[in-house]
Design a protein around this motif. Structure first.
Motif, PDB file in Angstrom:
ATOM      1  N   UNK A  52       0.831  -1.205   0.000  1.00  0.00           N
ATOM      2  CA  UNK A  52       0.000   0.000   0.000  1.00  0.00           C
ATOM      3  C   UNK A  52       0.865   1.255   0.000  1.00  0.00           C
ATOM      4  N   UNK A  53       1.902   1.242   0.785  1.00  0.00           N
ATOM      5  CA  UNK A  53       2.797   2.391   0.871  1.00  0.00           C
ATOM      6  C   UNK A  53       3.486   2.636  -0.468  1.00  0.00           C
ATOM      7  N   UNK A  54       3.952   1.566  -1.106  1.00  0.00           N
ATOM      8  CA  UNK A  54       4.581   1.710  -2.420  1.00  0.00           C
ATOM      9  C   UNK A  54       3.582   2.221  -3.449  1.00  0.00           C
ATOM     10  N   UNK A  55       2.382   1.653  -3.439  1.00  0.00           N
ATOM     11  CA  UNK A  55       1.346   2.093  -4.378  1.00  0.00           C
ATOM     12  C   UNK A  55       1.006   3.570  -4.163  1.00  0.00           C
ATOM     13  N   UNK A  56       0.876   3.972  -2.906  1.00  0.00           N
ATOM     14  CA  UNK A  56       0.568   5.376  -2.599  1.00  0.00           C
ATOM     15  C   UNK A  56       1.699   6.289  -3.048  1.00  0.00           C
ATOM     16  N   UNK A  57       2.915   5.813  -2.934  1.00  0.00           N
ATOM     17  CA  UNK A  57       4.076   6.623  -3.315  1.00  0.00           C
ATOM     18  C   UNK A  57       4.128   6.903  -4.812  1.00  0.00           C
ATOM     19  N   UNK A  58       3.603   5.986  -5.606  1.00  0.00           N
ATOM     20  CA  UNK A  58       3.622   6.197  -7.061  1.00  0.00           C
ATOM     21  C   UNK A  58       2.296   6.736  -7.567  1.00  0.00           C
ATOM     22  N   UNK A  59       1.328   6.908  -6.666  1.00  0.00           N
ATOM     23  CA  UNK A  59       0.024   7.424  -7.073  1.00  0.00           C
ATOM     24  C   UNK A  59      -0.755   6.428  -7.905  1.00  0.00           C
ATOM     25  N   UNK A 105       2.548   7.473   6.124  1.00  0.00           N
ATOM     26  CA  UNK A 105       1.608   8.209   5.278  1.00  0.00           C
ATOM     27  C   UNK A 105       2.246   9.496   4.773  1.00  0.00           C
ATOM     28  N   UNK A 106       2.933  10.201   5.667  1.00  0.00           N
ATOM     29  CA  UNK A 106       3.600  11.450   5.276  1.00  0.00           C
ATOM     30  C   UNK A 106       4.671  11.187   4.219  1.00  0.00           C
ATOM     31  N   UNK A 107       5.445  10.128   4.401  1.00  0.00           N
ATOM     32  CA  UNK A 107       6.469   9.765   3.427  1.00  0.00           C
ATOM     33  C   UNK A 107       5.834   9.478   2.071  1.00  0.00           C
ATOM     34  N   UNK A 108       4.760   8.721   2.063  1.00  0.00           N
ATOM     35  CA  UNK A 108       4.075   8.385   0.814  1.00  0.00           C
ATOM     36  C   UNK A 108       3.534   9.648   0.139  1.00  0.00           C
ATOM     37  N   UNK A 109       2.946  10.551   0.920  1.00  0.00           N
ATOM     38  CA  UNK A 109       2.419  11.790   0.357  1.00  0.00           C
ATOM     39  C   UNK A 109       3.541  12.662  -0.202  1.00  0.00           C
ATOM     40  N   UNK A 110       4.658  12.737   0.509  1.00  0.00           N
ATOM     41  CA  UNK A 110       5.797  13.530   0.025  1.00  0.00           C
ATOM     42  C   UNK A 110       6.338  12.981  -1.290  1.00  0.00           C
ATOM     43  N   UNK A 111       6.444  11.657  -1.384  1.00  0.00           N
ATOM     44  CA  UNK A 111       6.923  11.032  -2.621  1.00  0.00           C
ATOM     45  C   UNK A 111       5.978  11.346  -3.771  1.00  0.00           C
ATOM     46  N   UNK A 112       4.683  11.247  -3.513  1.00  0.00           N
ATOM     47  CA  UNK A 112       3.685  11.522  -4.549  1.00  0.00           C
ATOM     48  C   UNK A 112       3.762  12.978  -5.000  1.00  0.00           C
ATOM     49  N   UNK A 113       3.856  13.893  -4.052  1.00  0.00           N
ATOM     50  CA  UNK A 113       3.963  15.309  -4.395  1.00  0.00           C
ATOM     51  C   UNK A 113       5.236  15.602  -5.192  1.00  0.00           C
TER      52      UNK A 113
END
Length: 125
Positions: A52-59, A105-113
């Motif tokens: 989930x974290x990896x998926x969130x990181x790539x959007x 969650x913050x890490x995943x959001x930062x990667x996505x941004x």
């Protein structure tokens, strides 16, 4: 057999799982798995929260990225894990299987941004 049945242990971080997987590959240099197949084995063996974290990181889905893009993201996230564990103030906590921390969650959001900003910059250029 160890490689094809790889799975992330319940209390194992992404970086620890990646290190252990690479160790399994080094132990059997004649395993015959191509890099894309190795990547799929690794991702399929991760716990749901790590996926989930990896998926969130790539959007989206990590498996829809090229093998190079996916591996780069996994290695970057694993490097961040190492940095957290080196921090002396860090105290690991036991979590349930599907629980993720605010930091995750913050890490995943930062990667996505960061990826979205890169895409916008490329579009503008």
């Amino acid at each position: 057999m160890e490689i094809s049945s790889f799975h992330q242990f319940p209390d194992e971080s992404l970086s620890e799982a990646l290190d252990r997987f690479h160790g399994q590959l080094r132990k059997t240099p004649t395993h015959g798995y191509s890099e894309p197949v190795q990547l799929n084995i690794f991702i399929d063996g991760l716990r749901p929260q790590s996926k989930q974290l990896l998926d969130a990181s790539v959007g989206g889905k990590i498996k829809l990225k090229t093998p190079n893009e996916a591996m780069e993201l996994i290695e970057n996230m694993a490097a961040n894990d190492h940095a957290i564990f080196r921090d002396r103030a860090y105290t690991p906590t036991k979590r349930s299987l599907l629980e993720i921390t605010t930091q995750d969650v913050t890490l995943a959001q930062n990667k996505l941004l960061a990826r979205q900003i890169e895409a916008l910059m490329e579009t503008l250029n």
